[in-house]
Structure formats: C-alpha cells, structure tokens
Design a protein around this motif. Sequence first.
Motif, PDB file in Angstrom:
ATOM      1  N   ASN A   1      -7.529  -2.991 -27.879  1.00 16.37           N
ATOM      2  CA  ASN A   1      -6.233  -2.199 -28.347  1.00 16.37           C
ATOM      3  C   ASN A   1      -5.568  -2.243 -26.927  1.00 16.37           C
ATOM      4  O   ASN A   1      -5.730  -1.288 -26.077  1.00 16.37           O
ATOM      5  N   PHE A   2      -4.517  -2.808 -26.956  1.00 12.53           N
ATOM      6  CA  PHE A   2      -3.375  -2.892 -25.892  1.00 12.53           C
ATOM      7  C   PHE A   2      -2.352  -1.894 -26.310  1.00 12.53           C
ATOM      8  O   PHE A   2      -1.267  -2.312 -26.654  1.00 12.53           O
ATOM      9  N   ALA A   3      -2.559  -0.546 -25.947  1.00 12.80           N
ATOM     10  CA  ALA A   3      -1.596   0.385 -26.129  1.00 12.80           C
ATOM     11  C   ALA A   3      -0.519   0.412 -25.653  1.00 12.80           C
ATOM     12  O   ALA A   3       0.471   0.826 -25.803  1.00 12.80           O
ATOM     13  N   GLY A   4      -0.543  -0.065 -24.181  1.00 18.47           N
ATOM     14  CA  GLY A   4       0.465  -0.170 -23.385  1.00 18.47           C
ATOM     15  C   GLY A   4       0.800   1.330 -22.590  1.00 18.47           C
ATOM     16  O   GLY A   4       1.912   0.907 -22.090  1.00 18.47           O
ATOM     17  N   THR A   5       0.079   2.213 -22.729  1.00 20.67           N
ATOM     18  CA  THR A   5       0.474   3.448 -21.999  1.00 20.67           C
ATOM     19  C   THR A   5       0.576   2.974 -20.274  1.00 20.67           C
ATOM     20  O   THR A   5      -0.183   2.642 -20.046  1.00 20.67           O
ATOM     21  N   GLY A   6       2.023   3.578 -19.975  1.00 21.91           N
ATOM     22  CA  GLY A   6       2.038   3.417 -18.619  1.00 21.91           C
ATOM     23  C   GLY A   6       2.750   1.945 -18.332  1.00 21.91           C
ATOM     24  O   GLY A   6       3.265   1.981 -17.268  1.00 21.91           O
ATOM     25  N   TRP A   7       2.700   1.343 -19.083  1.00 28.91           N
ATOM     26  CA  TRP A   7       3.476  -0.201 -18.853  1.00 28.91           C
ATOM     27  C   TRP A   7       4.893  -0.086 -19.001  1.00 28.91           C
ATOM     28  O   TRP A   7       5.413   0.664 -19.840  1.00 28.91           O
ATOM     29  N   SER A   8       5.624  -0.977 -18.242  1.00 29.39           N
ATOM     30  CA  SER A   8       7.100  -1.194 -18.374  1.00 29.39           C
ATOM     31  C   SER A   8       7.544  -2.325 -19.172  1.00 29.39           C
ATOM     32  O   SER A   8       7.068  -3.463 -18.669  1.00 29.39           O
ATOM     33  N   LEU A   9       7.973  -2.265 -20.478  1.00 31.66           N
ATOM     34  CA  LEU A   9       8.119  -3.595 -21.123  1.00 31.66           C
ATOM     35  C   LEU A   9      10.030  -3.868 -21.174  1.00 31.66           C
ATOM     36  O   LEU A   9      10.516  -2.895 -21.304  1.00 31.66           O
ATOM     37  N   SER A  10      10.140  -4.819 -21.054  1.00 30.51           N
ATOM     38  CA  SER A  10      11.560  -5.293 -21.009  1.00 30.51           C
ATOM     39  C   SER A  10      11.668  -6.801 -21.626  1.00 30.51           C
ATOM     40  O   SER A  10      10.873  -7.651 -21.507  1.00 30.51           O
ATOM     41  N   GLY A  11      12.995  -7.203 -21.954  1.00 29.79           N
ATOM     42  CA  GLY A  11      13.431  -8.557 -22.229  1.00 29.79           C
ATOM     43  C   GLY A  11      12.807  -9.008 -23.428  1.00 29.79           C
ATOM     44  O   GLY A  11      12.444 -10.275 -23.595  1.00 29.79           O
ATOM     45  N   GLY A  12      12.328  -8.074 -24.443  1.00 27.43           N
ATOM     46  CA  GLY A  12      11.665  -8.615 -25.568  1.00 27.43           C
ATOM     47  C   GLY A  12      10.149  -8.459 -25.899  1.00 27.43           C
ATOM     48  O   GLY A  12       9.432  -8.581 -26.661  1.00 27.43           O
ATOM     49  N   ALA A  13       9.462  -8.047 -24.551  1.00 27.80           N
ATOM     50  CA  ALA A  13       8.036  -7.767 -24.504  1.00 27.80           C
ATOM     51  C   ALA A  13       7.809  -6.770 -25.446  1.00 27.80           C
ATOM     52  O   ALA A  13       8.515  -5.562 -25.532  1.00 27.80           O
ATOM     53  N   SER A  14       6.834  -6.756 -26.147  1.00 23.94           N
ATOM     54  CA  SER A  14       6.316  -5.569 -27.484  1.00 23.94           C
ATOM     55  C   SER A  14       4.998  -5.484 -27.418  1.00 23.94           C
ATOM     56  O   SER A  14       4.380  -6.469 -27.232  1.00 23.94           O
ATOM     57  N   ILE A  15       4.499  -4.444 -28.095  1.00 23.70           N
ATOM     58  CA  ILE A  15       3.176  -4.393 -28.584  1.00 23.70           C
ATOM     59  C   ILE A  15       3.281  -4.642 -30.117  1.00 23.70           C
ATOM     60  O   ILE A  15       4.097  -4.141 -31.156  1.00 23.70           O
ATOM     61  N   GLN A  16       2.210  -5.546 -30.473  1.00 22.72           N
ATOM     62  CA  GLN A  16       2.101  -6.264 -31.944  1.00 22.72           C
ATOM     63  C   GLN A  16       0.793  -5.738 -32.480  1.00 22.72           C
ATOM     64  O   GLN A  16      -0.013  -5.990 -31.514  1.00 22.72           O
ATOM     65  N   HIS A  17       0.792  -5.445 -33.737  1.00 24.67           N
ATOM     66  CA  HIS A  17      -0.608  -5.255 -34.215  1.00 24.67           C
ATOM     67  C   HIS A  17      -0.898  -6.583 -35.196  1.00 24.67           C
ATOM     68  O   HIS A  17      -0.230  -6.942 -36.261  1.00 24.67           O
ATOM     69  N   VAL A  18      -2.225  -7.458 -34.586  1.00 27.97           N
ATOM     70  CA  VAL A  18      -2.354  -8.384 -35.369  1.00 27.97           C
ATOM     71  C   VAL A  18      -4.085  -8.794 -35.286  1.00 27.97           C
ATOM     72  O   VAL A  18      -4.854  -7.742 -34.939  1.00 27.97           O
ATOM     73  N   ALA A  19      -4.492  -9.563 -36.015  1.00 28.70           N
ATOM     74  CA  ALA A  19      -5.862  -9.927 -36.333  1.00 28.70           C
ATOM     75  C   ALA A  19      -6.393 -10.258 -34.710  1.00 28.70           C
ATOM     76  O   ALA A  19      -5.749 -11.087 -34.527  1.00 28.70           O
TER      77      ALA A  19
END
Length: 201
Positions: free
Chosen positions: A66-84
Amino acid sequence: MPYVIRPPRLRTALAACAAALLVGSVPAQAETLEKNTCESPVLSQPLSFAGDLNYYFMVPGESAGNFAGTGWSLSGGASIQHVALAGGSLGAVLDLPSGAQAVSPTICVTNEYPFARFVESQVKGTEGVNFYVSYLTQQGWTSRYGGQVHGKSNSWTLSERVLMQPSKTGGWQLAQIILTGAGRSNDFQLYNLYVDPYVRR
C-alpha cells in the motif's frame, strides 16, 4: 506547486521548511527532521521470498502492498493508483509517467545505508525512472544520482539494488528520495520501497 500528501497529524519533531530540491529544473519541497530525532528503524527481511536475506526498513508513507504516499510530494503527473499487485490483491502504487516527480518524506540514514529496492512494473515504454537521493548539508540540499531503474516488463518484479550514495561522514544524515519519470512516453509504477541499512544478523 507540487501536491503534498500530508498525514492527519504531524509530530512536533517535524518542522515545515522551504528548502528546494533541484532535479533538472523541477523544484520540490518536503518537511525536515532534526538529526537529534533520528532513531534506528525497525528492520525486517521482507525480500526473503526473492532470496534477498538483507534487513530493510520501509520508507515512510507506505505499508506493505500500500503506497499511501503520506508525506510525499507529487508533481508533474505523479499519482497514486489502485491496481492489482503481485499475487493479484488490490493495492495502492506510485505511478510515474515521463516528467513526473515524487519526493519522499525526510528519512534518517547513515553511511552504512547503501542501497534501496522496490517492486516495479514498466507499464509503458522502456525508460523507467531516475533515482536520486538529496542530502541536507551545510550548503543546503544536495542531490546525488543513484541510477536509472528499468522495469523488466509490465509484470511486477523486484528491482535491482539502487545506490543511496550517502556521504562517508559518520552519524545520521537527513535524506529525501527523489524519483522522476524518464523518457518521453514512459509510465512506471512501484510500491514497497525499502532501504537497506547493511545489517547482517
């Protein structure tokens, strides 16, 4: 401005800072720890299934699968996706198309933290991601290039070891992992990002 995924409550040991990290021409901001708050992380052997018996700690903002990304800084189209994920269960992963950037929360390492590894998938293209680690020095944040990581296929595989590049100075060092999507029409996903503190038990 980058999108920062913030936890509901920040510990008082964390202080907001305006230090800019320069990778190419894309700035990113993250929070900074004081060195005197650094503690030895909890270690495990999560990659033993692949024959890697080294001890690792997981970079903050994640839990297993589970890459929740809490505390991460995302830019330029980076995102959290839910996949298999590998094994078929559903989980959250970090998605990095070309030009996207993700900056981790500040972590504490020493000169005995040489490598990082993660589970990867080359969704599109062949360019993978560029892996940097930025260290806080007396001159400010300084980025060091760990290498370009290429996924073997669009199936989930374990990455090769990626260099963390800590300085040879003893004691704790404050660091942030910076991932940037390489190429022009590339898409790369990852989860379970671990750092190896070079412990053998």
